[in-house]
Design a protein around this motif. Structure first.
Motif, PDB file in Angstrom:
ATOM      1  N   VAL A   1       1.966  55.756  31.000  1.00 21.81           N
ATOM      2  CA  VAL A   1       2.111  55.824  29.546  1.00 21.81           C
ATOM      3  C   VAL A   1       2.550  54.482  28.963  1.00 21.81           C
ATOM      4  O   VAL A   1       2.104  54.080  27.883  1.00 21.81           O
ATOM      5  CB  VAL A   1       3.107  56.946  29.164  1.00 21.81           C
ATOM      6  CG1 VAL A   1       3.529  56.841  27.710  1.00 21.81           C
ATOM      7  CG2 VAL A   1       2.485  58.311  29.443  1.00 21.81           C
ATOM      8  N   LYS A   2       3.430  53.777  29.680  1.00 16.33           N
ATOM      9  CA  LYS A   2       3.956  52.504  29.163  1.00 16.33           C
ATOM     10  C   LYS A   2       2.854  51.500  28.849  1.00 16.33           C
ATOM     11  O   LYS A   2       2.962  50.722  27.904  1.00 16.33           O
ATOM     12  CB  LYS A   2       4.929  51.893  30.177  1.00 16.33           C
ATOM     13  CG  LYS A   2       6.360  52.310  29.986  1.00 16.33           C
ATOM     14  CD  LYS A   2       7.310  51.484  30.819  1.00 16.33           C
ATOM     15  CE  LYS A   2       7.304  51.875  32.269  1.00 16.33           C
ATOM     16  NZ  LYS A   2       8.418  51.255  33.038  1.00 16.33           N
ATOM     17  N   GLY A   3       1.797  51.507  29.658  1.00 15.63           N
ATOM     18  CA  GLY A   3       0.738  50.524  29.471  1.00 15.63           C
ATOM     19  C   GLY A   3      -0.446  51.017  28.675  1.00 15.63           C
ATOM     20  O   GLY A   3      -1.466  50.320  28.577  1.00 15.63           O
ATOM     21  N   ASP A   4      -0.339  52.208  28.083  1.00 10.69           N
ATOM     22  CA  ASP A   4      -1.456  52.792  27.349  1.00 10.69           C
ATOM     23  C   ASP A   4      -1.532  52.191  25.942  1.00 10.69           C
ATOM     24  O   ASP A   4      -0.611  52.322  25.144  1.00 10.69           O
ATOM     25  CB  ASP A   4      -1.287  54.314  27.265  1.00 10.69           C
ATOM     26  CG  ASP A   4      -2.560  55.022  26.838  1.00 10.69           C
ATOM     27  OD1 ASP A   4      -3.166  54.594  25.839  1.00 10.69           O
ATOM     28  OD2 ASP A   4      -2.940  56.012  27.494  1.00 10.69           O
ATOM     29  N   LEU A   5      -2.650  51.549  25.625  1.00 15.96           N
ATOM     30  CA  LEU A   5      -2.807  50.893  24.327  1.00 15.96           C
ATOM     31  C   LEU A   5      -2.768  51.885  23.171  1.00 15.96           C
ATOM     32  O   LEU A   5      -2.326  51.547  22.068  1.00 15.96           O
ATOM     33  CB  LEU A   5      -4.135  50.109  24.303  1.00 15.96           C
ATOM     34  CG  LEU A   5      -4.218  48.906  25.234  1.00 15.96           C
ATOM     35  CD1 LEU A   5      -5.597  48.257  25.137  1.00 15.96           C
ATOM     36  CD2 LEU A   5      -3.131  47.880  24.902  1.00 15.96           C
ATOM     37  N   ARG A   6      -3.214  53.136  23.414  1.00 16.95           N
ATOM     38  CA  ARG A   6      -3.167  54.152  22.354  1.00 16.95           C
ATOM     39  C   ARG A   6      -1.726  54.471  21.968  1.00 16.95           C
ATOM     40  O   ARG A   6      -1.421  54.734  20.798  1.00 16.95           O
ATOM     41  CB  ARG A   6      -3.868  55.425  22.827  1.00 16.95           C
ATOM     42  CG  ARG A   6      -5.355  55.274  23.068  1.00 16.95           C
ATOM     43  CD  ARG A   6      -5.905  56.511  23.756  1.00 16.95           C
ATOM     44  NE  ARG A   6      -5.265  56.713  25.059  1.00 16.95           N
ATOM     45  CZ  ARG A   6      -5.470  57.772  25.841  1.00 16.95           C
ATOM     46  NH1 ARG A   6      -6.284  58.737  25.417  1.00 16.95           N
ATOM     47  NH2 ARG A   6      -4.862  57.889  27.006  1.00 16.95           N
TER      48      ARG A   6
ATOM     49  N   GLU B   1      13.440  56.889  32.563  1.00 14.17           N
ATOM     50  CA  GLU B   1      14.220  56.947  33.804  1.00 14.17           C
ATOM     51  C   GLU B   1      14.226  58.338  34.423  1.00 14.17           C
ATOM     52  O   GLU B   1      14.131  58.479  35.648  1.00 14.17           O
ATOM     53  CB  GLU B   1      15.666  56.521  33.534  1.00 14.17           C
ATOM     54  CG  GLU B   1      16.559  56.623  34.765  1.00 14.17           C
ATOM     55  CD  GLU B   1      18.031  56.485  34.432  1.00 14.17           C
ATOM     56  OE1 GLU B   1      18.842  56.834  35.303  1.00 14.17           O
ATOM     57  OE2 GLU B   1      18.368  56.044  33.316  1.00 14.17           O
ATOM     58  N   ILE B   2      14.319  59.395  33.607  1.00 13.10           N
ATOM     59  CA  ILE B   2      14.573  60.720  34.188  1.00 13.10           C
ATOM     60  C   ILE B   2      13.388  61.676  34.152  1.00 13.10           C
ATOM     61  O   ILE B   2      13.379  62.660  34.895  1.00 13.10           O
ATOM     62  CB  ILE B   2      15.780  61.398  33.515  1.00 13.10           C
ATOM     63  CG1 ILE B   2      15.520  61.670  32.034  1.00 13.10           C
ATOM     64  CG2 ILE B   2      17.034  60.561  33.687  1.00 13.10           C
ATOM     65  CD1 ILE B   2      16.670  62.380  31.336  1.00 13.10           C
ATOM     66  N   ALA B   3      12.384  61.417  33.304  1.00 15.35           N
ATOM     67  CA  ALA B   3      11.253  62.346  33.224  1.00 15.35           C
ATOM     68  C   ALA B   3      10.201  62.021  34.285  1.00 15.35           C
ATOM     69  O   ALA B   3       9.950  60.854  34.590  1.00 15.35           O
ATOM     70  CB  ALA B   3      10.625  62.302  31.835  1.00 15.35           C
ATOM     71  N   ASP B   4       9.582  63.061  34.823  1.00 21.46           N
ATOM     72  CA  ASP B   4       8.492  62.862  35.791  1.00 21.46           C
ATOM     73  C   ASP B   4       7.193  62.536  35.078  1.00 21.46           C
ATOM     74  O   ASP B   4       6.339  61.824  35.584  1.00 21.46           O
ATOM     75  CB  ASP B   4       8.257  64.136  36.614  1.00 21.46           C
ATOM     76  CG  ASP B   4       9.504  64.573  37.357  1.00 21.46           C
ATOM     77  OD1 ASP B   4      10.150  63.716  37.964  1.00 21.46           O
ATOM     78  OD2 ASP B   4       9.828  65.766  37.322  1.00 21.46           O
ATOM     79  N   GLU B   5       7.073  63.100  33.882  1.00 23.86           N
ATOM     80  CA  GLU B   5       5.829  62.961  33.129  1.00 23.86           C
ATOM     81  C   GLU B   5       6.177  62.770  31.659  1.00 23.86           C
ATOM     82  O   GLU B   5       7.176  63.294  31.174  1.00 23.86           O
ATOM     83  CB  GLU B   5       4.986  64.226  33.313  1.00 23.86           C
ATOM     84  CG  GLU B   5       3.548  64.099  32.880  1.00 23.86           C
ATOM     85  CD  GLU B   5       2.724  65.308  33.299  1.00 23.86           C
ATOM     86  OE1 GLU B   5       1.845  65.712  32.504  1.00 23.86           O
ATOM     87  OE2 GLU B   5       2.969  65.845  34.397  1.00 23.86           O
ATOM     88  N   ILE B   6       5.347  62.017  30.956  1.00 24.17           N
ATOM     89  CA  ILE B   6       5.562  61.747  29.548  1.00 24.17           C
ATOM     90  C   ILE B   6       4.354  62.243  28.752  1.00 24.17           C
ATOM     91  O   ILE B   6       3.206  61.968  29.117  1.00 24.17           O
ATOM     92  CB  ILE B   6       5.736  60.237  29.269  1.00 24.17           C
ATOM     93  CG1 ILE B   6       6.829  59.623  30.160  1.00 24.17           C
ATOM     94  CG2 ILE B   6       6.023  59.987  27.790  1.00 24.17           C
ATOM     95  CD1 ILE B   6       8.216  60.044  29.832  1.00 24.17           C
TER      96      ILE B   6
ATOM     97  N   PRO C   1       5.544  57.900  33.654  1.00 22.74           N
ATOM     98  CA  PRO C   1       6.096  56.852  32.791  1.00 22.74           C
ATOM     99  C   PRO C   1       5.338  55.527  32.884  1.00 22.74           C
ATOM    100  O   PRO C   1       5.082  54.878  31.865  1.00 22.74           O
ATOM    101  CB  PRO C   1       7.537  56.718  33.297  1.00 22.74           C
ATOM    102  CG  PRO C   1       7.879  58.091  33.777  1.00 22.74           C
ATOM    103  CD  PRO C   1       6.609  58.592  34.416  1.00 22.74           C
ATOM    104  N   ASP C   2       4.955  55.129  34.085  1.00 24.23           N
ATOM    105  CA  ASP C   2       4.230  53.869  34.252  1.00 24.23           C
ATOM    106  C   ASP C   2       2.863  53.909  33.583  1.00 24.23           C
ATOM    107  O   ASP C   2       2.426  52.918  32.981  1.00 24.23           O
ATOM    108  CB  ASP C   2       4.067  53.530  35.740  1.00 24.23           C
ATOM    109  CG  ASP C   2       5.369  53.035  36.365  1.00 24.23           C
ATOM    110  OD1 ASP C   2       6.243  52.576  35.608  1.00 24.23           O
ATOM    111  OD2 ASP C   2       5.507  53.120  37.595  1.00 24.23           O
TER     112      ASP C   2
END
Length: 231
Positions: A213-218, A191-196, A210-211
């Motif tokens: 990273v969420k879908g990254d299979l690794r 919610e609050i980070a610009d980058e993960i 965030p979007d």
């Protein structure tokens, strides 16, 4: 950068860049090397190879605020909230002995901004978990750092306390503070980070929005294979 303890490598060939006013969430399974990364940035741990480059802004270690993992059981002495916030100023300024009037005024402003003013004279061992986290956040920001490092600040907090903490961090970021946040509370980070940035088995396996990273299979695979015991 490669880093670790004695002959044990925890981080291997990790390269990250942080720009002014970034808000980066650092996530990953236990044992991924997240806390070790913060220790290297703070200068508490010397890397085996590589280095931390604080340029081009000329960032100094005294301009870094740090909030370590905090638990209620760690509070052994009946120090007050004001004492703890002032101790952050002492570390930042290299001051010794009794703090002056201006320093106390500054500490009062910091406590007020974080909703701690009514608790200034309260002993730490009488506080709730959420209040205690706010005290150590106040300590970390009391020296007006340019870079703020947070190690699992939402650990042990209720849902309401976590939401309040997230709002406090947004306010700090809005004032121009650069923030690196280690956190297992995924909802809060997303919610609050610009980058993960995702650390797994000592390697940086993914970095992006965030979007992304969420879908990254690794990332999914790293969490499934995560080992016990954070480093």
């Amino acid at each position: 950068m490669t880093a670790g303890y004695e002959n044990h490598v925890v981080l291997e060939n990790v390269t990250m860049s942080v720009e002014e006013n970034d808000f980066i969430g650092i996530i990953g399974p236990n044992g991924g090397g997240k806390t070790t990364l913060l220790k290297v940035i703070l200068g508490l741990l010397k890397p085996f190879s590589g280095r931390v480059d604080y340029s081009p802004g000329g960032l100094k270690l005294s301009q870094i605020g740090y909030m370590p993992q905090v638990a209620q059981g760690d509070v052994l002495f009946p120090v007050t909230v004001e004492d703890v916030v002032l101790s952050g100023l002492m570390l930042n300024k290299g001051a010794a002995g009794r703090m002056g009037k201006e320093e106390r005024k500054h500490a009062a402003r910091v406590m007020d901004e974080l909703g701690l003013a009514p608790l200034a004279c309260q002993a730490l061992n009488e506080l709730s978990g959420g209040q205690l986290q706010r005290v150590y956040l106040a300590r970390a920001v009391s020296g007006s750092p340019r870079l703020l490092l947070l190690d699992e600040p939402a650990a042990g907090l209720t849902y309401g306390e976590t939401k309040e903490l997230a709002e406090r961090l947004k306010q700090l970021r809005s004032k121009g503070m650069t923030i690196l946040l280690i956190e297992h509370h995924m909802g809060m980070v997303m919610e609050i980070a610009d980058e993960i940035a995702v650390l797994g088995n000592g390697e940086l396996i993914a970095q992006g929005t965030p979007d992304q990273v969420k879908g990254d299979l690794r990332v999914i695979e790293a969490y499934l294979k995560g080992k016990k015991g954070d480093a």
